[in-house]
Write a protein that holds these residues in place. Structure first.
Motif, PDB file in Angstrom:
ATOM      1  N   THR A  24     -26.454 -12.941   0.328  1.00 24.70           N
ATOM      2  CA  THR A  24     -26.408 -11.590   0.865  1.00 24.70           C
ATOM      3  C   THR A  24     -24.981 -11.045   0.847  1.00 24.70           C
ATOM      4  N   ALA A  25     -24.006 -11.888   1.223  1.00 27.83           N
ATOM      5  CA  ALA A  25     -22.604 -11.449   1.224  1.00 27.83           C
ATOM      6  C   ALA A  25     -22.119 -11.132  -0.189  1.00 27.83           C
ATOM      7  N   ILE A  26     -22.531 -11.923  -1.172  1.00 31.78           N
ATOM      8  CA  ILE A  26     -22.104 -11.675  -2.554  1.00 31.78           C
ATOM      9  C   ILE A  26     -22.724 -10.390  -3.081  1.00 31.78           C
ATOM     10  N   PHE A  27     -23.991 -10.138  -2.763  1.00 31.48           N
ATOM     11  CA  PHE A  27     -24.602  -8.871  -3.163  1.00 31.48           C
ATOM     12  C   PHE A  27     -23.775  -7.701  -2.634  1.00 31.48           C
ATOM     13  N   GLU A  28     -23.407  -7.755  -1.374  1.00 32.06           N
ATOM     14  CA  GLU A  28     -22.638  -6.659  -0.792  1.00 32.06           C
ATOM     15  C   GLU A  28     -21.278  -6.525  -1.478  1.00 32.06           C
ATOM     16  N   GLN A  29     -20.624  -7.640  -1.731  1.00 30.98           N
ATOM     17  CA  GLN A  29     -19.317  -7.618  -2.403  1.00 30.98           C
ATOM     18  C   GLN A  29     -19.419  -6.958  -3.767  1.00 30.98           C
ATOM     19  N   VAL A  30     -20.434  -7.316  -4.517  1.00 26.98           N
ATOM     20  CA  VAL A  30     -20.602  -6.777  -5.866  1.00 26.98           C
ATOM     21  C   VAL A  30     -20.868  -5.265  -5.827  1.00 26.98           C
ATOM     22  N   GLY A  33     -17.730  -3.381  -4.935  1.00 30.33           N
ATOM     23  CA  GLY A  33     -16.819  -3.360  -6.069  1.00 30.33           C
ATOM     24  C   GLY A  33     -17.256  -2.416  -7.170  1.00 30.33           C
ATOM     25  N   ALA A  34     -18.578  -2.187  -7.276  1.00 28.89           N
ATOM     26  CA  ALA A  34     -19.106  -1.293  -8.317  1.00 28.89           C
ATOM     27  C   ALA A  34     -19.060   0.165  -7.898  1.00 28.89           C
ATOM     28  N   GLY A  35     -18.696   0.445  -6.633  1.00 27.30           N
ATOM     29  CA  GLY A  35     -18.544   1.825  -6.210  1.00 27.30           C
ATOM     30  C   GLY A  35     -19.727   2.441  -5.493  1.00 27.30           C
ATOM     31  N   PHE A  36     -20.680   1.608  -5.021  1.00 27.46           N
ATOM     32  CA  PHE A  36     -21.796   2.151  -4.255  1.00 27.46           C
ATOM     33  C   PHE A  36     -21.314   2.578  -2.868  1.00 27.46           C
ATOM     34  N   ALA A  37     -21.905   3.629  -2.335  1.00 25.56           N
ATOM     35  CA  ALA A  37     -21.559   4.118  -1.009  1.00 25.56           C
ATOM     36  C   ALA A  37     -21.945   3.096   0.049  1.00 25.56           C
ATOM     37  N   TRP A  66     -33.397   3.797  -7.403  1.00 17.67           N
ATOM     38  CA  TRP A  66     -33.378   4.712  -6.261  1.00 17.67           C
ATOM     39  C   TRP A  66     -32.789   6.055  -6.705  1.00 17.67           C
ATOM     40  N   GLN A  67     -33.523   7.104  -6.511  1.00 16.57           N
ATOM     41  CA  GLN A  67     -33.128   8.415  -7.016  1.00 16.57           C
ATOM     42  C   GLN A  67     -32.107   9.124  -6.132  1.00 16.57           C
ATOM     43  N   ASP A  68     -31.933   8.636  -4.897  1.00 12.48           N
ATOM     44  CA  ASP A  68     -31.060   9.331  -3.951  1.00 12.48           C
ATOM     45  C   ASP A  68     -29.720   8.611  -3.747  1.00 12.48           C
ATOM     46  N   LEU A  69     -29.324   7.739  -4.681  1.00 14.58           N
ATOM     47  CA  LEU A  69     -28.012   7.107  -4.586  1.00 14.58           C
ATOM     48  C   LEU A  69     -26.923   8.171  -4.684  1.00 14.58           C
ATOM     49  N   SER A  70     -25.944   8.053  -3.821  1.00 18.48           N
ATOM     50  CA  SER A  70     -24.854   9.042  -3.838  1.00 18.48           C
ATOM     51  C   SER A  70     -23.554   8.385  -3.384  1.00 18.48           C
ATOM     52  N   PRO A  71     -22.615   8.173  -4.325  1.00 17.76           N
ATOM     53  CA  PRO A  71     -22.707   8.520  -5.743  1.00 17.76           C
ATOM     54  C   PRO A  71     -23.576   7.514  -6.507  1.00 17.76           C
ATOM     55  N   TYR A  72     -23.883   7.857  -7.751  1.00 13.44           N
ATOM     56  CA  TYR A  72     -24.594   6.933  -8.638  1.00 13.44           C
ATOM     57  C   TYR A  72     -23.546   6.302  -9.553  1.00 13.44           C
ATOM     58  N   PRO A  73     -23.118   5.062  -9.256  1.00 11.32           N
ATOM     59  CA  PRO A  73     -22.005   4.476 -10.013  1.00 11.32           C
ATOM     60  C   PRO A  73     -22.331   4.289 -11.496  1.00 11.32           C
ATOM     61  N   ALA A  74     -21.304   4.303 -12.307  1.00 17.31           N
ATOM     62  CA  ALA A  74     -21.445   4.082 -13.747  1.00 17.31           C
ATOM     63  C   ALA A  74     -21.522   2.583 -14.003  1.00 17.31           C
ATOM     64  N   SER A  76     -24.657  -0.887 -14.723  1.00 19.14           N
ATOM     65  CA  SER A  76     -25.968  -1.243 -15.253  1.00 19.14           C
ATOM     66  C   SER A  76     -26.439  -2.520 -14.572  1.00 19.14           C
ATOM     67  N   ARG A  77     -27.710  -2.806 -14.750  1.00 21.77           N
ATOM     68  CA  ARG A  77     -28.226  -4.061 -14.195  1.00 21.77           C
ATOM     69  C   ARG A  77     -27.472  -5.255 -14.754  1.00 21.77           C
ATOM     70  N   ASP A  78     -27.245  -5.294 -16.050  1.00 23.32           N
ATOM     71  CA  ASP A  78     -26.586  -6.448 -16.651  1.00 23.32           C
ATOM     72  C   ASP A  78     -25.160  -6.601 -16.136  1.00 23.32           C
ATOM     73  N   ALA A  79     -24.461  -5.481 -15.949  1.00 18.48           N
ATOM     74  CA  ALA A  79     -23.098  -5.550 -15.418  1.00 18.48           C
ATOM     75  C   ALA A  79     -23.104  -6.075 -13.991  1.00 18.48           C
ATOM     76  N   LEU A  80     -24.052  -5.617 -13.181  1.00 24.63           N
ATOM     77  CA  LEU A  80     -24.148  -6.094 -11.803  1.00 24.63           C
ATOM     78  C   LEU A  80     -24.510  -7.576 -11.766  1.00 24.63           C
ATOM     79  N   CYS A  81     -25.430  -8.000 -12.619  1.00 18.97           N
ATOM     80  CA  CYS A  81     -25.805  -9.418 -12.670  1.00 18.97           C
ATOM     81  C   CYS A  81     -24.621 -10.287 -13.071  1.00 18.97           C
TER      82      CYS A  81
END
Length: 224
Positions: A24-30, A33-37, A66-74, A76-81
């Motif tokens: 759970t902590a690593i998910f949040e860290q990633v 780092g990717a710029g999610f609000a 999720w259609q209501d992400l704000s901002p929607y970071p640039a 991808s799934r593969d980059a996040l994985c």
């Protein structure tokens, strides 16, 4: 052990390794780092904990849908994985085992019970982690994502030379995804409660459906 099962299959996180909080902590860290609000990271935390056992591939796909992400970071799934795997591995190798884990594996192996892992973790990563930790020797096979748990339980059946339904195979898990995979393939399900991130839901399911509950693996053998 009243009647030796044909095999015992283990989920990994929360069952073999005390790694649920780490993941759970690593998910949040990633995501940070990717710029999610912050609000979207918090919302994903709730979703991820409720759906523990779902692979990172499906979790990130859900997030990016999720259609209501704000901002929607640039991203991808593969980059996040890739970022998740890179951040996780060294800590995954060192995280604690669940209480009594090795002793239970030894007892089952000594009794001649084939042991398998079916996890939502990345399969190649999990095999490497288990090899580095010296755990791979206990298992006939280690299966992970991106294949689903249902597909991986079918692989276990093929390796055993049987077909679903397979009530003589026991699946030990800590999440609804584990219970659903066991139900879909006709395995007997046992719920490990102590490290679960969805205790309320799993305890309600246990009361509703009657599957047995153990605190951790030290309670497993008497139920077999």
């Amino acid at each position: 052990m009243t009647r030796k099962p044909r095999a015992v299959v283990f989920d990994c996180d929360g069952v073999l390794l005390a790694s649920n909080r780490l993941k759970t902590a690593i998910f949040e860290q990633v995501l940070q780092g990717a710029g999610f609000a912050a609000a979207d990271v918090a919302r994903f935390r709730v979703f991820q904990r409720a759906n523990f056992g779902m692979s990172r591939y499906r979790l990130f796909d859900a997030l990016l849908g999720w259609q209501d992400l704000s901002p929607y970071p640039a991203t991808s799934r593969d980059a996040l994985c890739a970022a998740y795997g890179s951040a996780l591995y060294a800590r995954y190798v060192r995280c604690p085992a669940t209480p009594g884990m090795v002793g239970v594996l030894r007892q089952l192996q000594d009794a001649g019970v084939p042991l398998f892992v079916v996890s939502g973790s990345d399969g190649a990563e999990l095999a490497a982690v288990f090899a580095e930790r010296g755990l791979a020797r206990w298992f006939a096979a280690i299966h992970g994502s991106p294949a689903t748990k249902v597909d991986n339980l079918a692989l276990v059946a093929a390796q055993l030379g049987i077909r679903a339904p397979m009530p003589e195979v026991v699946f030990v898990g800590d999440a609804e995804a584990d219970w659903k995979a066991a139900a879909a393939t006709g395995c007997r399900f046992i719920y490990a409660d102590h490290f679960s991130t969805a205790k309320r839901r799993m305890r309600a399911l246990a009361a509703e459906t009657g599957f047995p509950t153990i605190r951790d693996l030290r309670g497993l053998v008497p139920l077999l």
